[in-house]
Design a protein around this motif. Structure first.
Motif, mmCIF file in Angstrom:
data_model
loop_
_atom_site.group_PDB
_atom_site.id
_atom_site.type_symbol
_atom_site.label_atom_id
_atom_site.label_comp_id
_atom_site.label_asym_id
_atom_site.label_seq_id
_atom_site.Cartn_x
_atom_site.Cartn_y
_atom_site.Cartn_z
ATOM 1 N N ASP A 24 0.849 -1.186 0.000
ATOM 2 C CA ASP A 24 0.000 0.000 0.000
ATOM 3 C C ASP A 24 0.888 1.242 0.000
ATOM 4 O O ASP A 24 1.679 1.448 0.920
ATOM 5 C CB ASP A 24 -0.901 -0.027 1.235
ATOM 6 N N ASN A 70 0.206 4.387 0.522
ATOM 7 C CA ASN A 70 -0.019 5.298 1.640
ATOM 8 C C ASN A 70 0.699 4.831 2.900
ATOM 9 O O ASN A 70 1.202 5.647 3.659
ATOM 10 C CB ASN A 70 -1.510 5.475 1.919
ATOM 11 N N LYS A 71 0.735 3.530 3.134
ATOM 12 C CA LYS A 71 1.448 3.014 4.304
ATOM 13 C C LYS A 71 2.951 3.252 4.168
ATOM 14 O O LYS A 71 3.647 3.450 5.152
ATOM 15 C CB LYS A 71 1.174 1.528 4.503
ATOM 16 N N PHE A 72 3.432 3.237 2.940
ATOM 17 C CA PHE A 72 4.849 3.492 2.698
ATOM 18 C C PHE A 72 5.175 4.976 2.830
ATOM 19 O O PHE A 72 6.143 5.361 3.471
ATOM 20 C CB PHE A 72 5.251 2.986 1.312
ATOM 21 N N TYR A 76 3.222 7.406 4.202
ATOM 22 C CA TYR A 76 2.788 7.957 5.496
ATOM 23 C C TYR A 76 2.787 6.853 6.556
ATOM 24 O O TYR A 76 1.731 6.409 6.999
ATOM 25 C CB TYR A 76 1.385 8.562 5.391
ATOM 26 N N PRO A 77 3.959 6.404 6.976
ATOM 27 C CA PRO A 77 3.983 5.311 7.956
ATOM 28 C C PRO A 77 3.438 5.758 9.300
ATOM 29 O O PRO A 77 3.562 6.919 9.690
ATOM 30 C CB PRO A 77 5.468 4.970 8.058
ATOM 31 N N ARG A 78 2.793 4.845 9.987
ATOM 32 C CA ARG A 78 2.260 5.109 11.325
ATOM 33 C C ARG A 78 2.812 4.055 12.267
ATOM 34 O O ARG A 78 2.872 2.882 11.937
ATOM 35 C CB ARG A 78 0.732 5.023 11.345
ATOM 36 N N SER A 79 3.208 4.517 13.442
ATOM 37 C CA SER A 79 3.691 3.604 14.462
ATOM 38 C C SER A 79 2.586 3.355 15.462
ATOM 39 O O SER A 79 1.713 4.200 15.669
ATOM 40 C CB SER A 79 4.905 4.196 15.191
ATOM 41 N N ARG A 80 2.633 2.215 16.101
ATOM 42 C CA ARG A 80 1.652 1.860 17.111
ATOM 43 C C ARG A 80 1.823 2.765 18.326
ATOM 44 O O ARG A 80 2.930 3.155 18.672
ATOM 45 C CB ARG A 80 1.849 0.394 17.510
#
Length: 86
Positions: free
Chosen positions: A8, A10-12, A14-18
């Protein structure tokens, strides 16, 4: 539409961390805002480093997103928790 074996974008981009902190809605929102802030600052820094953005313009843009983050913190009431009474 994302293909089965294709990452994906967008995940690449705009990465999001837990989030591992106290799970309250305002903390989750602020954490998302903080991650977005760091992503934007990273982009601005890269543009300035590569000569695509003047240092003063980079500074002004970072200052603007910092003000947005500060406003978010204030509006969400982050850091205003009272210490537990003894």
């Amino acid at each position: 539409m994302v293909q089965p074996h294709q990452p994906d974008k967008n995940k690449f981009i705009y990465p999001r961390s837990r989030y591992y902190g106290q799970t309250k809605p305002e903390n989750l929102v602020f954490n998302a805002n903080l991650q977005e802030f760091t992503q934007i600052v990273s982009y601005i820094s890269c543009l300035e480093t590569s000569g695509k953005l003047a240092p003063l313009e980079a500074y002004q843009q970072i200052k603007a997103v910092w003000k947005q983050l500060k406003h978010s913190k204030k509006k969400l009431g982050i850091g205003k928790e009272l210490p537990p009474s003894s």
